[in-house]
Design a protein around this motif. Sequence first.
Motif, short mmCIF file in Angstrom:
data_model
loop_
_atom_site.label_atom_id
_atom_site.label_comp_id
_atom_site.label_asym_id
_atom_site.label_seq_id
_atom_site.Cartn_x
_atom_site.Cartn_y
_atom_site.Cartn_z
N ILE A 17 0.86 -1.19 0.00
CA ILE A 17 0.00 0.00 0.00
C ILE A 17 0.90 1.24 0.00
O ILE A 17 2.07 1.17 0.37
CB ILE A 17 -0.97 0.06 1.20
CG1 ILE A 17 -0.19 0.09 2.53
CG2 ILE A 17 -1.96 -1.10 1.15
CD1 ILE A 17 -1.08 0.36 3.74
N PHE A 18 0.32 2.35 -0.41
CA PHE A 18 1.02 3.63 -0.43
C PHE A 18 0.36 4.54 0.60
O PHE A 18 -0.87 4.65 0.66
CB PHE A 18 0.93 4.26 -1.82
CG PHE A 18 1.48 5.65 -1.91
CD1 PHE A 18 2.84 5.88 -2.08
CD2 PHE A 18 0.64 6.75 -1.82
CE1 PHE A 18 3.34 7.16 -2.17
CE2 PHE A 18 1.13 8.05 -1.92
CZ PHE A 18 2.50 8.25 -2.08
N VAL A 19 1.18 5.19 1.41
CA VAL A 19 0.68 6.12 2.43
C VAL A 19 1.47 7.42 2.34
O VAL A 19 2.70 7.40 2.36
CB VAL A 19 0.81 5.54 3.85
CG1 VAL A 19 0.39 6.56 4.90
CG2 VAL A 19 -0.01 4.26 4.00
N VAL B 144 5.83 3.41 0.74
CA VAL B 144 5.20 2.18 0.30
C VAL B 144 5.44 1.16 1.41
O VAL B 144 6.56 1.02 1.91
CB VAL B 144 5.79 1.68 -1.03
CG1 VAL B 144 5.17 0.34 -1.42
CG2 VAL B 144 5.55 2.71 -2.13
N ILE B 145 4.38 0.47 1.81
CA ILE B 145 4.44 -0.47 2.94
C ILE B 145 4.07 -1.85 2.43
O ILE B 145 3.11 -2.00 1.67
CB ILE B 145 3.48 -0.04 4.06
CG1 ILE B 145 3.87 1.35 4.57
CG2 ILE B 145 3.46 -1.05 5.19
CD1 ILE B 145 2.84 1.97 5.51
N ILE C 2 -3.27 -1.23 8.73
CA ILE C 2 -2.48 0.00 8.63
C ILE C 2 -3.23 1.06 7.85
O ILE C 2 -3.23 2.24 8.22
CB ILE C 2 -1.12 -0.32 7.98
CG1 ILE C 2 -0.25 -1.12 8.94
CG2 ILE C 2 -0.40 0.97 7.56
CD1 ILE C 2 1.03 -1.65 8.33
N ALA C 3 -3.88 0.65 6.77
CA ALA C 3 -4.64 1.61 5.96
C ALA C 3 -5.74 2.26 6.80
O ALA C 3 -5.95 3.48 6.74
CB ALA C 3 -5.23 0.91 4.74
N VAL D 85 -3.46 4.35 -0.58
CA VAL D 85 -3.84 3.69 -1.83
C VAL D 85 -3.36 2.24 -1.80
O VAL D 85 -2.20 1.96 -1.46
CB VAL D 85 -3.22 4.39 -3.06
CG1 VAL D 85 -3.59 3.67 -4.34
CG2 VAL D 85 -3.66 5.85 -3.11
N ASP D 86 -4.25 1.34 -2.16
CA ASP D 86 -3.88 -0.07 -2.32
C ASP D 86 -3.23 -0.22 -3.69
O ASP D 86 -3.83 0.11 -4.71
CB ASP D 86 -5.14 -0.93 -2.23
CG ASP D 86 -4.84 -2.41 -2.18
OD1 ASP D 86 -3.68 -2.76 -1.91
OD2 ASP D 86 -5.76 -3.21 -2.42
N LEU D 87 -1.98 -0.70 -3.73
CA LEU D 87 -1.24 -0.78 -4.99
C LEU D 87 -1.50 -2.12 -5.69
O LEU D 87 -1.63 -3.15 -5.03
CB LEU D 87 0.26 -0.62 -4.73
CG LEU D 87 0.67 0.72 -4.10
CD1 LEU D 87 2.17 0.75 -3.88
CD2 LEU D 87 0.24 1.89 -4.97
#
Length: 311
Positions: A129-131, A160-161, A171-172, A184-186
């Motif tokens: 995911i992107f944070v 990016v996690i 986490i999201a 954002v879910d990558l």
Amino acid sequence: MTLAILCSGQGRQHREMFALTGDAPEAAHLFAHAATLLGGRDPRDFVRSEPDEALHRNRASQILCTLQALAAMAALKGAIPHGAINAGYSVGEVAAWGAGVFEATVTLDLVARRAEAMDAATRAGDGLIFVRGLSRGDVDRLCRRFGAAIAIINPGDAFVIGGSRGALNAIAASARATHAAMVVDLPVEVASHTERLVEASAAFREVLRSAQVTFPPAAGARIVSGIDGATVVSAEIGLDKLAAQISQTVQWANCLEGCFEAGATTFLELGPGQALSKMVAYIEPGFPARSLDDFRSLEGVRGWIARHLGA
């Protein structure tokens, strides 16, 4: 005046990603070779006709994104000056090594083997995911709490996690609750650049032992290492880092700083996408930074390079 070439990672594939490179005669052999790695499918047809899921499947996406970078390098060979700096984001780092260290078709083979090693080490449901908008400390705490890890550190508190789907969902949710600017879910199926892929790093290092390298790189190219942002000064140490990158955090913010420190004055992202060139603009708004996706023709790219490098 020095050009930095930025090789994009997976996740930004799109139907027209080969619009500029697909008909370049200099890249025809690369598209033919990539087809042998895609079950005989021409990559240009593949991106136009396959469903999104197939386009973002790990092995296919790594091959496609690397092909785009290598095809662009081949097509722009006469315009890329001696001594260019090459940096790659995630799988893009392997493509960057294709700028004078690995032969181009060998680079495609290596990327396919890399993806296969990652798939073999991946647990079902892993991803990224992107944070954006939380501090490094806050992100570290979330990762420790839920059992995930920072995969890539980008400029401007952007991370990016990687981890299991359960950990990433938790986490999201927590990031949104603490008012992160973006979550954002990558579209990536592996927990790249985390310890979950340590076996893939070891497997890829063995693959690299049999790869023929040219070092120092041809045409005076300089390669920036993803895990520390340092210029590669030894083939053996560089290959160790290239394999380790699969299971260690990519310090992309440091990579861009490394390009600046090495004297880069102009940045060209080879795509697909425009994420990397936008990061350069975020760090240094006055520096020329464009992506291949910004142009309508290769001639336009060549002209832009010549104007900004004073050729």
